[in-house]
Design an enzyme around this catalytic site. Structure first.
Site, PDB file in Angstrom:
ATOM      1  N   LYS A 272       0.829  -1.224   0.000  1.00  0.00           N
ATOM      2  CA  LYS A 272       0.000   0.000   0.000  1.00  0.00           C
ATOM      3  C   LYS A 272       0.852   1.257   0.000  1.00  0.00           C
ATOM      4  CE  LYS A 272      -2.317  -0.224   3.703  1.00  0.00           C
ATOM      5  NZ  LYS A 272      -2.215  -1.039   4.742  1.00  0.00           N
TER       6      LYS A 272
ATOM      7  N   ARG B 177     -10.159   1.621   9.200  1.00  0.00           N
ATOM      8  CA  ARG B 177      -9.818   0.231   9.514  1.00  0.00           C
ATOM      9  C   ARG B 177     -10.990  -0.475  10.193  1.00  0.00           C
ATOM     10  NH1 ARG B 177      -4.114   0.883   9.024  1.00  0.00           N
ATOM     11  NH2 ARG B 177      -3.017  -0.421  10.493  1.00  0.00           N
TER      12      ARG B 177
ATOM     13  N   ARG C  92      11.074  -7.062   6.413  1.00  0.00           N
ATOM     14  CA  ARG C  92      11.057  -5.632   6.089  1.00  0.00           C
ATOM     15  C   ARG C  92      11.947  -4.846   7.046  1.00  0.00           C
ATOM     16  NH1 ARG C  92       5.407  -2.403   5.880  1.00  0.00           N
ATOM     17  NH2 ARG C  92       5.313  -2.879   8.105  1.00  0.00           N
TER      18      ARG C  92
ATOM     19  N   ARG D  47      10.731  -2.551  12.173  1.00  0.00           N
ATOM     20  CA  ARG D  47       9.767  -1.709  12.879  1.00  0.00           C
ATOM     21  C   ARG D  47       9.360  -2.388  14.176  1.00  0.00           C
ATOM     22  NH1 ARG D  47       5.037   0.296   8.850  1.00  0.00           N
ATOM     23  NH2 ARG D  47       3.798  -0.643  10.492  1.00  0.00           N
TER      24      ARG D  47
ATOM     25  N   ARG E  57      -1.637  -8.061  14.101  1.00  0.00           N
ATOM     26  CA  ARG E  57      -2.099  -7.067  13.129  1.00  0.00           C
ATOM     27  C   ARG E  57      -2.864  -7.728  11.979  1.00  0.00           C
ATOM     28  NH1 ARG E  57       3.346  -5.077  11.631  1.00  0.00           N
ATOM     29  NH2 ARG E  57       2.401  -3.579  10.215  1.00  0.00           N
TER      30      ARG E  57
HETATM   31  P1  AMP Z   1       0.169   0.842   9.598  1.00  0.00           P
HETATM   32  O1  AMP Z   1       1.470   1.512   9.316  1.00  0.00           O
HETATM   33  O2  AMP Z   1      -0.952   1.330   8.739  1.00  0.00           O
HETATM   34  O3  AMP Z   1       0.282  -0.655   9.628  1.00  0.00           O
HETATM   35  O4  AMP Z   1      -0.253   1.289  11.088  1.00  0.00           O
HETATM   36  C1  AMP Z   1       0.580   1.005  12.180  1.00  0.00           C
HETATM   37  C2  AMP Z   1      -0.217   1.027  13.459  1.00  0.00           C
HETATM   38  O5  AMP Z   1      -0.811   2.321  13.653  1.00  0.00           O
HETATM   39  C3  AMP Z   1      -1.399   0.058  13.506  1.00  0.00           C
HETATM   40  O6  AMP Z   1      -1.015  -1.267  13.859  1.00  0.00           O
HETATM   41  C4  AMP Z   1      -2.283   0.715  14.568  1.00  0.00           C
HETATM   42  O7  AMP Z   1      -1.760   0.514  15.861  1.00  0.00           O
HETATM   43  C5  AMP Z   1      -2.119   2.190  14.223  1.00  0.00           C
HETATM   44  N1  AMP Z   1      -3.111   2.639  13.225  1.00  0.00           N
HETATM   45  C6  AMP Z   1      -2.870   3.115  11.970  1.00  0.00           C
HETATM   46  N2  AMP Z   1      -4.017   3.425  11.336  1.00  0.00           N
HETATM   47  C7  AMP Z   1      -5.015   3.141  12.209  1.00  0.00           C
HETATM   48  C8  AMP Z   1      -6.438   3.214  12.145  1.00  0.00           C
HETATM   49  N3  AMP Z   1      -7.069   3.654  11.044  1.00  0.00           N
HETATM   50  N4  AMP Z   1      -7.146   2.829  13.242  1.00  0.00           N
HETATM   51  C9  AMP Z   1      -6.533   2.408  14.366  1.00  0.00           C
HETATM   52  N5  AMP Z   1      -5.199   2.282  14.488  1.00  0.00           N
HETATM   53  C10 AMP Z   1      -4.433   2.646  13.415  1.00  0.00           C
END
Ligand code: AMP
Length: 220
Positions: free
Chosen positions: A16, A91, A128, A158, A169
């Site tokens: 993404k 989400r 990654r 990360r 996740r």
């Molecule tokens: P990502 O980089 O999109 O995988 O986001 C990393 C982390 O940020 C996720 O595992 C959540 O803890 C938090 N996060 C990001 N976007 C959201 C969202 N829309 N709703 C809730 N938590 C989020």
């Protein structure tokens, strides 16, 4: 008509981020990655960052009201007047409903779902490594950190790419985003893209979709 108000869905590791950076530059709209916004807040130790850190590190979602507030502010910025690309939001169903409340019924052009099987994304996420300074991403299955080829910094795993957090996740993704896909499909807004191809091929498909070639509704 070219779509300019977009949501991009896809499992963590589906590519993404890469696709969104390219698409946002092409469309000249801001790329709003909620994960990036939260990670920056954690680095800067803002109130938002302090609140979000424990959820992020555990691989859990931050509460809906927190993230909805963040996105609302981003969409109100002047730079977002002519469109935006939301990456990682919504989400959950309450987040999707809050988004359409903010935007109004015609406020979203399309939700693009980049579809990549679970086993493929687990392998991608496990290897990654991301540069903390510039965000450069590489794959290094045999080392937890490597030199960044872009800025000379260090690209490392990360904090939420540990095996436990990856599993949580992805489990959240399937629980939460499954209903969300159906929700977008019901509104004729869902477009599925096969993400298990080369990045250029995936991008070409997305580009055609965004130009309005065919929006496929209906959750598979
Ligand atoms: P990502 O980089 O999109 O995988 O986001 C990393 C982390 O940020 C996720 O595992 C959540 O803890 C938090 N996060 C990001 N976007 C959201 C969202 N829309 N709703 C809730 N938590 C989020």
């Amino acid at each position: 008509m070219t779509a300019r108000r977009l949501v991009v869905l896809g499992r963590q590791g589906a590519g993404k981020g890469t696709q969104c950076v390219r698409l946002a530059a092409d469309l000249a709209v801001p790329h709003v990655s909620t994960g990036d916004v939260l990670r920056a807040a954690v680095r800067q130790r803002t109130n938002l960052g302090l609140e979000a850190k424990r959820f992020i590190d555990a691989g859990d979602l931050v509460p809906d009201e927190v993230i909805v507030g963040v996105v609302r502010e981003k969409l109100a910025e002047p730079v977002a007047r002519n469109g935006w690309l939301l990456d990682g939001f919504p989400r959950t169903l309450p987040q999707a409903e809050a988004l359409l409340d903010v935007l109004g019924d015609d406020g979203l052009d399309v939700a693009i779902d980049i579809d990549v099987p679970n086993d493929v994304v687990v392998a991608r996420l496990s290897s990654r490594r991301v540069c903390e300074s510039c965000g450069w991403v590489t794959s290094a299955p045999d080392a937890l950190s490597v030199d960044c080829a872009e800025c000379g910094g260090i690209a490392s795993r990360r904090s939420d790419d540990t095996p436990e957090a990856i599993a949580r996740r992805l489990a959240h993704y399937d629980e939460e985003v499954g209903p969300l896909q159906a929700w977008f499909a019901d509104r004729g807004l869902l477009a599925r893209v096969d993400g298990n191809l080369s990045p250029d091929e995936v991008y070409a498909t997305i580009r055609r979709l965004v130009q309005g070639d065919s929006v496929v509704s209906g959750a598979a």
